[in-house]
Design an enzyme around this catalytic site. Structure first.
Site, mmCIF file in Angstrom:
data_model
loop_
_atom_site.group_PDB
_atom_site.id
_atom_site.type_symbol
_atom_site.label_atom_id
_atom_site.label_comp_id
_atom_site.label_asym_id
_atom_site.label_seq_id
_atom_site.Cartn_x
_atom_site.Cartn_y
_atom_site.Cartn_z
ATOM 1 C CB VAL A 150 -59.324 23.721 -66.704
ATOM 2 C CG1 VAL A 150 -58.110 23.400 -67.165
ATOM 3 C CG2 VAL A 150 -59.459 22.968 -65.172
ATOM 4 C CG ASP A 157 -68.117 26.741 -73.563
ATOM 5 O OD1 ASP A 157 -67.281 26.432 -72.515
ATOM 6 O OD2 ASP A 157 -69.353 26.480 -73.550
ATOM 7 N NE ARG A 216 -53.020 25.399 -55.183
ATOM 8 C CZ ARG A 216 -51.997 26.010 -54.384
ATOM 9 N NH1 ARG A 216 -52.251 25.942 -53.292
ATOM 10 N NH2 ARG A 216 -51.451 27.004 -54.879
ATOM 11 C CD GLU A 217 -62.957 24.816 -58.346
ATOM 12 O OE1 GLU A 217 -63.793 25.342 -57.625
ATOM 13 O OE2 GLU A 217 -63.240 23.680 -59.256
ATOM 14 N N GLY A 241 -60.466 18.060 -41.121
ATOM 15 C CA GLY A 241 -61.652 18.924 -41.481
ATOM 16 C C GLY A 241 -62.901 17.678 -41.728
ATOM 17 C CB CYS A 268 -60.266 17.559 -58.701
ATOM 18 S SG CYS A 268 -60.299 18.903 -59.893
ATOM 19 C CE LYS A 284 -63.599 15.157 -62.230
ATOM 20 N NZ LYS A 284 -62.586 14.852 -63.351
ATOM 21 C CE LYS A 333 -60.135 25.474 -53.203
ATOM 22 N NZ LYS A 333 -58.774 25.194 -53.841
HETATM 23 C C1 UDX Z 1 -57.372 20.181 -56.463
HETATM 24 C C2 UDX Z 1 -55.804 19.992 -56.577
HETATM 25 O O1 UDX Z 1 -55.312 20.639 -55.529
HETATM 26 C C3 UDX Z 1 -55.155 20.641 -57.917
HETATM 27 O O2 UDX Z 1 -53.927 20.465 -57.999
HETATM 28 C C4 UDX Z 1 -56.112 19.920 -58.944
HETATM 29 O O3 UDX Z 1 -55.586 20.242 -60.123
HETATM 30 C C5 UDX Z 1 -57.410 20.087 -59.008
HETATM 31 O O4 UDX Z 1 -57.960 19.492 -57.503
HETATM 32 P P1 UDX Z 1 -59.006 22.023 -55.675
HETATM 33 O O5 UDX Z 1 -60.273 20.960 -56.030
HETATM 34 O O6 UDX Z 1 -59.228 23.397 -56.333
HETATM 35 O O7 UDX Z 1 -57.651 21.564 -56.453
HETATM 36 O O8 UDX Z 1 -59.071 22.076 -54.083
HETATM 37 P P2 UDX Z 1 -57.821 21.881 -53.067
HETATM 38 O O9 UDX Z 1 -57.202 23.076 -52.375
HETATM 39 O O10 UDX Z 1 -56.828 20.797 -53.313
HETATM 40 O O11 UDX Z 1 -58.896 21.039 -51.863
HETATM 41 C C6 UDX Z 1 -59.543 20.110 -52.185
HETATM 42 C C7 UDX Z 1 -60.364 19.620 -50.831
HETATM 43 O O12 UDX Z 1 -59.606 19.150 -49.847
HETATM 44 C C8 UDX Z 1 -61.221 20.688 -50.290
HETATM 45 O O13 UDX Z 1 -62.388 20.025 -50.014
HETATM 46 C C9 UDX Z 1 -60.600 21.087 -49.138
HETATM 47 O O14 UDX Z 1 -61.114 21.787 -48.196
HETATM 48 C C10 UDX Z 1 -59.801 19.567 -48.737
HETATM 49 N N1 UDX Z 1 -58.689 19.908 -48.014
HETATM 50 C C11 UDX Z 1 -57.462 20.296 -48.426
HETATM 51 C C12 UDX Z 1 -58.837 19.533 -46.624
HETATM 52 O O15 UDX Z 1 -59.657 18.942 -46.025
HETATM 53 N N2 UDX Z 1 -57.500 19.646 -46.008
HETATM 54 C C13 UDX Z 1 -56.432 19.947 -46.384
HETATM 55 O O16 UDX Z 1 -55.153 20.115 -45.640
HETATM 56 C C14 UDX Z 1 -56.326 20.450 -47.795
#
Ligand code: UDX
Length: 431
Positions: free
Chosen positions: A12, A31, A155-156, A254, A261, A264, A322
């Site tokens: 971030v 940092d 999103r990462e 899935g 995120c 937690k 992911k």
């Molecule tokens: C998330 C939020 O999207 C973001 O807005 C926030 O600030 C940080 O957390 P991120 O953790 O990078 O982002 O991943 P994201 O793409 O949201 O996916 C989170 C998890 O959900 C992954 O394990 C992904 O595989 C899973 N997922 C996502 C599903 O299983 N199905 C989906 O349809 C979407």
């Protein structure tokens, strides 16, 4: 243009620093990891994030971006200090605020009058007040420093794009003048800016992530039911998604959500609710369903292996939480791999981005650098992360390497008809 300090050079912080520099601001990123500061100063980006190395390089070249050791060194001349430090899961699921607190104490004595401390870390509701109190108690002149909350929704894997093309910018602050100053940092982005109070801003972040997690647990349970009634969850999600009140996104069934995120933040919001005596039943179920979904995948794999994992050889494709990230934090794939090994299976895994690091995290996990090698002598191949490149492999070669042609596709990545045509026993999720 403004001078900005960003505290924290992780996903971030680094994205925030590089993007603000790209928007023309002068940014110093502080940092406390000397090695990280050294390598970032040379333009070496330690995370897999599309577009980030280019922005860091451009920022360094234009001298709008620099990296320094310690938060205080970064904060001392800045008009705006963004806190982008981790808030890991602490005891009972509560967010651990110790790093945020330590940084507030460290920067308090050096802050410029009229500067603004902006919290981007995901923090429990009420943390803006806590930061303000800590600043005042540790040497900031009371009444001279503004405090605001400005949660991130990055999103990462697409963090740069999410920063530069946000769906919204949320700024929480009791002082409208301060909120306007923060909002001006984003003025070149075409995005709605919502100015609200700090508690609401902090809640917006948690509620957004909790809602997305709810969508995932919901579609995962629909998928499980689809399996019982011979429906296809992919068709169902598509048919639902055309309704704009529902939308297409976050309806991929899935192995359950993971990452740094959702798990937690769901726990932290549950904990916050509990501390004020509120039972957030729905969110408790979202969490439970997510755990059960991991179990179901393990069961599917065991069934495909003939009923027992003991003595079976399982090929795993994908280990990150992911695709398009090298992040292994709270990865469902790792949780499932651990369970397979505990059940007595030999697990050989391939991941395009994070294989080697994964081996150190799961005792007994064998990691190879080639997807076909992972399949050597395997009884079952399971796809645990939806890396696109896995779709296009030579499945004749995969089948020839395996002891038995069986696939459990926990991400619905592959085409069932094409797999069955190649004589694989194929099982996805909810189809
Ligand atoms: C998330 C939020 O999207 C973001 O807005 C926030 O600030 C940080 O957390 P991120 O953790 O990078 O982002 O991943 P994201 O793409 O949201 O996916 C989170 C998890 O959900 C992954 O394990 C992904 O595989 C899973 N997922 C996502 C599903 O299983 N199905 C989906 O349809 C979407």
């Amino acid at each position: 243009m403004s001078s900005i300090a960003v505290i924290g050079g992780g996903y971030v912080g680094l994205t925030t620093a590089a993007c603000f520099a790209h928007l023309g601001h002068d940014v110093v990123c502080g940092d406390n990891d000397a090695e990280r500061v050294r390598s970032l100063s040379k333009g070496e980006v330690p995370v897999l994030e599309e577009g980030l190395p280019e922005l860091v390089a451009a920022g360094l070249a234009s001298r709008r971006l620099s990296f320094v050791l310690t938060a205080a060194a970064a904060a001392k001349t800045a008009e705006f200090v963004f806190l982008c430090v981790p808030t890991p899961q602490g005891e009972n699921g509560a967010a651990d605020l110790s790093i945020v607190e330590a940084v507030a104490r460290e920067i308090a004595p050096v802050l410029r009058p009229e500067s603004v401390v902006v919290n981007k870390s995901t923090v429990p509701i009420g943390s803006a007040d806590l930061v303000e109190r800590l600043l005042n108690e540790n040497g900031a002149v009371p009444g001279t420093i503004g405090v605001a909350s400005n949660p991130e929704f990055l999103r990462e894997g697409s963090a740069v794009r999410d920063f530069l093309e946000p769906h919204r910018v949320v700024i929480g602050c009791k002082d409208t003048e301060v909120a306007v100053r923060v909002s001006e940092l984003y003025r070149d982005l075409r995005a709605p800016i919502l100015v609200t109070d700090a508690a609401s801003a902090e809640m917006i972040k948690y509620a957004s992530n909790a809602f997305l997690a709810t969508k995932i647990s919901f579609i995962n349970q629909v998928a499980n039911l689809c399996e019982e009634v011979s429906a296809d969850v992919r068709e169902v999600a598509l048919g639902m998604g055309y309704d704009p009140r529902i939308g297409f996104e976050f309806l991929h069934a899935g192995p359950g959500y993971g990452g740094s995120c959702f798990p937690k933040d769901v726990q932290a919001l549950l904990y916050s609710a509990q501390t004020v005596g509120y039972d957030f039943q729905l969110l408790r179920s979202v969490h439970d369903v997510n755990q059960i979904q991991h179990d179901r995948m393990v069961e599917k794999i065991a069934n495909a292996a003939g009923g027992s994992l003991d003595g079976a050889t399982i090929a795993v494709w994908g280990l990150t939480f992911k695709a398009n990230t090298d992040d292994l934090r709270d990865s469902p794939a790792l949780a499932i791999a651990r369970r397979l090994i505990d059940g007595g299976a030999t697990v050989r895994a391939y991941d395009p981005a994070a294989g080697e690091r994964a081996a150190g995290l799961v005792p007994g996990l064998e990691v190879v650098s080639d997807p076909y090698e992972a399949c050597d002598g395997a009884d079952v191949l399971t796809v645990l992360t939806e890396w696109d490149e896995l779709r296009w492999l030579d499945f004749e070669r995969v089948g020839a390497a395996m002891r038995q042609r069986r696939i459990v596709d926990a991400r619905n990545l592959l085409d069932p008809a094409a797999m069955r045509q190649r004589s694989f026993a194929y099982e996805g999720v909810g189809r």
